[in-house]
Design an enzyme around this catalytic site. Structure first.
Site, short mmCIF file in Angstrom:
data_model
loop_
_atom_site.label_atom_id
_atom_site.label_comp_id
_atom_site.label_asym_id
_atom_site.label_seq_id
_atom_site.Cartn_x
_atom_site.Cartn_y
_atom_site.Cartn_z
N ASP A 8 2.73 -1.11 -40.87
CA ASP A 8 2.94 -2.27 -39.98
C ASP A 8 4.14 -2.13 -39.04
O ASP A 8 5.29 -2.10 -39.48
CB ASP A 8 3.15 -3.52 -40.82
CG ASP A 8 2.00 -3.79 -41.77
OD1 ASP A 8 1.62 -2.88 -42.52
OD2 ASP A 8 1.49 -4.93 -41.79
N ASN A 40 1.94 -6.83 -36.28
CA ASN A 40 3.23 -7.54 -36.19
C ASN A 40 4.09 -7.03 -35.04
O ASN A 40 5.31 -7.15 -35.08
CB ASN A 40 4.01 -7.37 -37.49
CG ASN A 40 3.32 -7.94 -38.71
OD1 ASN A 40 3.04 -7.24 -39.66
ND2 ASN A 40 3.02 -9.23 -38.68
N HIS A 69 -2.47 -11.40 -39.04
CA HIS A 69 -1.82 -11.93 -37.83
C HIS A 69 -2.50 -11.45 -36.55
O HIS A 69 -1.90 -11.51 -35.46
CB HIS A 69 -0.34 -11.54 -37.81
CG HIS A 69 0.48 -12.23 -38.86
ND1 HIS A 69 0.47 -13.59 -39.02
CD2 HIS A 69 1.32 -11.73 -39.80
CE1 HIS A 69 1.28 -13.91 -40.03
NE2 HIS A 69 1.80 -12.81 -40.52
N HIS A 179 4.64 -4.44 -46.39
CA HIS A 179 5.79 -3.88 -45.68
C HIS A 179 6.74 -3.05 -46.55
O HIS A 179 7.82 -2.68 -46.09
CB HIS A 179 6.61 -4.98 -44.98
CG HIS A 179 5.91 -5.63 -43.84
ND1 HIS A 179 6.58 -6.24 -42.80
CD2 HIS A 179 4.59 -5.76 -43.56
CE1 HIS A 179 5.71 -6.73 -41.93
NE2 HIS A 179 4.49 -6.44 -42.38
#
Length: 266
Positions: A8, A40, A69, A179
């Site tokens: 990410d 992200n 997202h 993450h």
């Protein structure tokens, strides 16, 4: 076939790390396909814009995957249908979701299928990723045995369950979303490569890329807090390298990579 996958990308720091270090990493690793999760990548740490997508592709990325997202920056609705190298989770509702959930990349005459799926444990209740993956992979086998999945999920159990369910059917299942790079890269018994989470690319000294103060205050007082991307300090770039046999589609190796601004690339 060698695949470089990068976890990410978070905020401006994450995009900067890709632009600065990806060319150097590619010289060292020599991948044939580079895949990056970009869900992200905006300065607010959610979603992606057309400008950022072009920057990632210009830096040497071949495919950009997304996650929960995907729709956080409304601009994506204007361009996701115009490119086949930006993919969102396949198991979003089929008839009402723009974009696509997989793409095919030509690698010296051999096709690599890149899939994007999202988990449901502790996340939005999307369509069943297991049955949909089974159906899609069965169709893709008429085209290629080389299949890579970015499984964007929260629960480690769900990520491993997906990998074991698909063991021997696809080349690799690599997790994203949490993450934090995990230390469990391995080949499963039927030669599917697996890593619970590839980690993130962005601010090394934040909390999952965010400024620590607001995150800590949320734990202390249990009140809503606005999380902001940390843009100062060191950067980090995390991911993995997967080697695949072109004929069988079986993975032959997987190893993690992790670089920081204070590590030499000489």
């Amino acid at each position: 076939m060698r695949i470089l996958f990068i976890g990410d990308v978070v905020g401006d720091k994450g995009v900067s790390m890709i632009k600065t270090y990806l060319p150097k990493i590619k010289q060292d690793v020599k991948p044939q396909v580079t895949i990056v999760n970009g869900e992200n990548a905006t300065s607010m740490g959610r979603g992606i814009s057309l400008a950022i997508y072009k920057q990632l592709m210009g830096a040497g990325v071949d495919v950009v995957t997304l996650g929960n997202h995907a729709w956080s920056n409304n601009e994506i609705l204007e361009f996701i249908d115009k490119t086949n190298r930006l993919i969102r989770p396949y198991n979003f509702p089929k008839d009402v979701t723009p974009g696509r959930g997989y793409t095919l990349v030509n690698v010296n005459g051999k096709q690599l299928a890149v899939l994007n799926f999202q988990g449901r444990v502790f996340m939005d209740n999307l369509d069943d990723p297991f049955s949909l993956a089974d159906e899609l992979i069965s169709r893709l086998h008429s085209t290629t045995n080389c299949i890579f999945m970015d499984f964007h999920a929260e629960a480690t159990s769900e990520k491993l369950a997906m990998a074991k369910y698909l063991d021997g059917k696809i080349s690799a299942v690599v997790g994203t979303h949490t993450h934090v790079q995990t230390n469990d890269a391995r080949l499963l018994p039927q030669k599917t490569a697996f890593l619970t989470d590839a980690g993130m690319t962005g601010p090394a000294d934040g909390m999952l890329g965010m400024k620590p103060d607001s995150v800590i205050s949320r734990f202390l007082n249990q009140r809503p807090a606005r999380f902001q991307v940390l843009e100062t300090g060191r950067g980090i770039l995390s991911g993995c390298v997967v080697d695949i046999d072109n004929q069988s589609g079986h993975a032959t190796a997987i190893k993690t990579i992790l670089y920081t601004d204070d590590q030499s690339f000489d």
